[in-house]
Design a protein around this motif. Sequence first.
Motif, PDB file in Angstrom:
ATOM      1  N   SER A   1      -1.867  -1.689   5.848  1.00  0.00           N
ATOM      2  CA  SER A   1      -1.971  -0.278   6.240  1.00  0.00           C
ATOM      3  C   SER A   1      -2.258   0.630   5.056  1.00  0.00           C
ATOM      4  O   SER A   1      -2.555   1.807   5.240  1.00  0.00           O
TER       5      SER A   1
ATOM      6  N   TYR B   1      -0.735   4.247   4.741  1.00  0.00           N
ATOM      7  CA  TYR B   1      -1.018   5.361   5.642  1.00  0.00           C
ATOM      8  C   TYR B   1       0.099   5.453   6.674  1.00  0.00           C
ATOM      9  O   TYR B   1       0.540   4.438   7.226  1.00  0.00           O
TER      10      TYR B   1
ATOM     11  N   ASP C   1       1.549   6.065  10.172  1.00  0.00           N
ATOM     12  CA  ASP C   1       1.041   5.981  11.532  1.00  0.00           C
ATOM     13  C   ASP C   1       2.220   5.812  12.482  1.00  0.00           C
ATOM     14  O   ASP C   1       3.050   4.919  12.273  1.00  0.00           O
TER      15      ASP C   1
ATOM     16  N   SER D   1       2.575   2.116  13.901  1.00  0.00           N
ATOM     17  CA  SER D   1       2.621   0.924  13.052  1.00  0.00           C
ATOM     18  C   SER D   1       4.033   0.366  12.979  1.00  0.00           C
ATOM     19  O   SER D   1       5.015   1.108  13.003  1.00  0.00           O
TER      20      SER D   1
ATOM     21  N   ASP E   1       4.004  -2.314   6.939  1.00  0.00           N
ATOM     22  CA  ASP E   1       3.032  -1.838   5.955  1.00  0.00           C
ATOM     23  C   ASP E   1       2.036  -2.939   5.583  1.00  0.00           C
ATOM     24  O   ASP E   1       0.879  -2.656   5.282  1.00  0.00           O
TER      25      ASP E   1
ATOM     26  N   PRO F   1      -6.251   2.396   6.869  1.00  0.00           N
ATOM     27  CA  PRO F   1      -5.013   2.034   7.592  1.00  0.00           C
ATOM     28  C   PRO F   1      -5.084   0.738   8.380  1.00  0.00           C
ATOM     29  O   PRO F   1      -4.051   0.211   8.760  1.00  0.00           O
ATOM     30  N   PHE F   2      -6.301   0.208   8.623  1.00  0.00           N
ATOM     31  CA  PHE F   2      -6.403  -1.032   9.391  1.00  0.00           C
ATOM     32  C   PHE F   2      -7.187  -2.094   8.625  1.00  0.00           C
ATOM     33  O   PHE F   2      -7.879  -2.926   9.212  1.00  0.00           O
TER      34      PHE F   2
ATOM     35  N   ARG G   1      -8.441   2.107  14.890  1.00  0.00           N
ATOM     36  CA  ARG G   1      -7.679   1.289  15.828  1.00  0.00           C
ATOM     37  C   ARG G   1      -8.456   1.174  17.142  1.00  0.00           C
ATOM     38  O   ARG G   1      -8.907   2.183  17.695  1.00  0.00           O
TER      39      ARG G   1
ATOM     40  N   ASN H   1      -7.699  -3.721  15.497  1.00  0.00           N
ATOM     41  CA  ASN H   1      -8.563  -2.735  14.850  1.00  0.00           C
ATOM     42  C   ASN H   1      -9.994  -2.846  15.381  1.00  0.00           C
ATOM     43  O   ASN H   1     -10.274  -3.625  16.300  1.00  0.00           O
TER      44      ASN H   1
END
Length: 420
Positions: A30, A33, A35, A38, A41, A206-207, A225, A372
């Motif tokens: 991640s 970030y 989220d 989530s 991490d 983030p992904f 995502r 993702n």
Amino acid sequence: MFVQIKDLQIFKKKALNWANSFEICCLLDSNQYQDPYSKFDLLIAAGTVDFISSKESSTSFDQLNEFRKKHAGWIFGGLGYDLKNEIEDLSSKNPDFLNFPDLFFFAPQHLLLLKGDVLEIISDDAKQIWKNINDLDIEQSFLAPKVDINCRFTKTDYLDTVNEIKKEIAQGNIYETNFCIEFYAEQINLQPTHTFNQLNTLSPSPFSNYFKWFDQYILSATPERFLSKRGRKLISQPIKGTAKRSLNLLEDEQIKKDLVNHPKEQQENVMIVDLVRNDLTKSAKKGTVKVEELFGVYSFKQVHQMISTVVCELDDAISNAYVLKNSFPMGSMTGAPKIKAMQLMEKYERSKRGMYSGAVGYFSPDDDFDFNVIIRSILYNERTKYLSFQVGSAITYYAEPEKEYEECLLKVKAILEIFT
């Protein structure tokens, strides 16, 4: 086994090198970030208890459904864009230079799950794994090779093709589509772990993910995502709308404001939001589909993105494999109407998309999942030494071909910087 991590960046590099020693592994990062959906991490799965692989089958999602019944814990895998041919009456005739499976999943032997600075190692050999990771040396100075990057389209080809697609829109055949082009290089000796570390430094997202499937690799810096399940809630977060970053803080803030207020970007985004809402109705309890956020602007190291969030409550009668099938491929990478847009892009594009426009993710023991969208990603076949990355942009009636071309180059800026 729980361990406290003191130096996150060194640990990530060592852990990836350890995982890469197995024939199959997956890293999901991640990059810190924040989220709300989530669960971790960093997540690394390595080694295989069992796996499935499907290519040009009519039963891929049925196979996934059975595999999930067999393995109720963690499983990881990928969905290729051309599963569209199994879901709808479509075909893929463009050349495939990478030959990834259409669907592939594995149940791992070992799992590393990091949240904050606390690492959990889930394995029968947890203490030995921790020792093996710590004993590894990492090369600090390695850079990916500089290579000649080719494109299936010249700039003139691209501009002419966008104008042809705009004619399709003017005739009412489609409203919007995602037109994609491939950059590639041949006879490349790539060191995937080092290249991923370089990409993840240049474009932390983030992904982000690293997936090794025998001799095929996905090195991804995706910010998007596709679909997530948290309890009985489904979450989809399509990206439509891209703008450059500026080092000047005032200018950068103005670029963000211009993005969120730009009529063409809003039009792109709302069309895909409507498409995603329609896809989610196939898996939702009646009346529960709603837009949680419209035109949210999020900033990443390379670009600003306009992201909307669409959610619903899951119909209890539908299993997770078919939830994915009901929304696949993701609307942000197809267009509207979805089937016609996919048909036309098969005509205008010059490469099979394969894993590009597909998805990578996991199912967890509590039966949640998170996948993702494979964009901003390097794909590599170690056996054939073929390297590829594709990029697309949304074409609408108001699209300006020159600006769409510039947007494509902006999206692959970090990857081009690595190799050129």
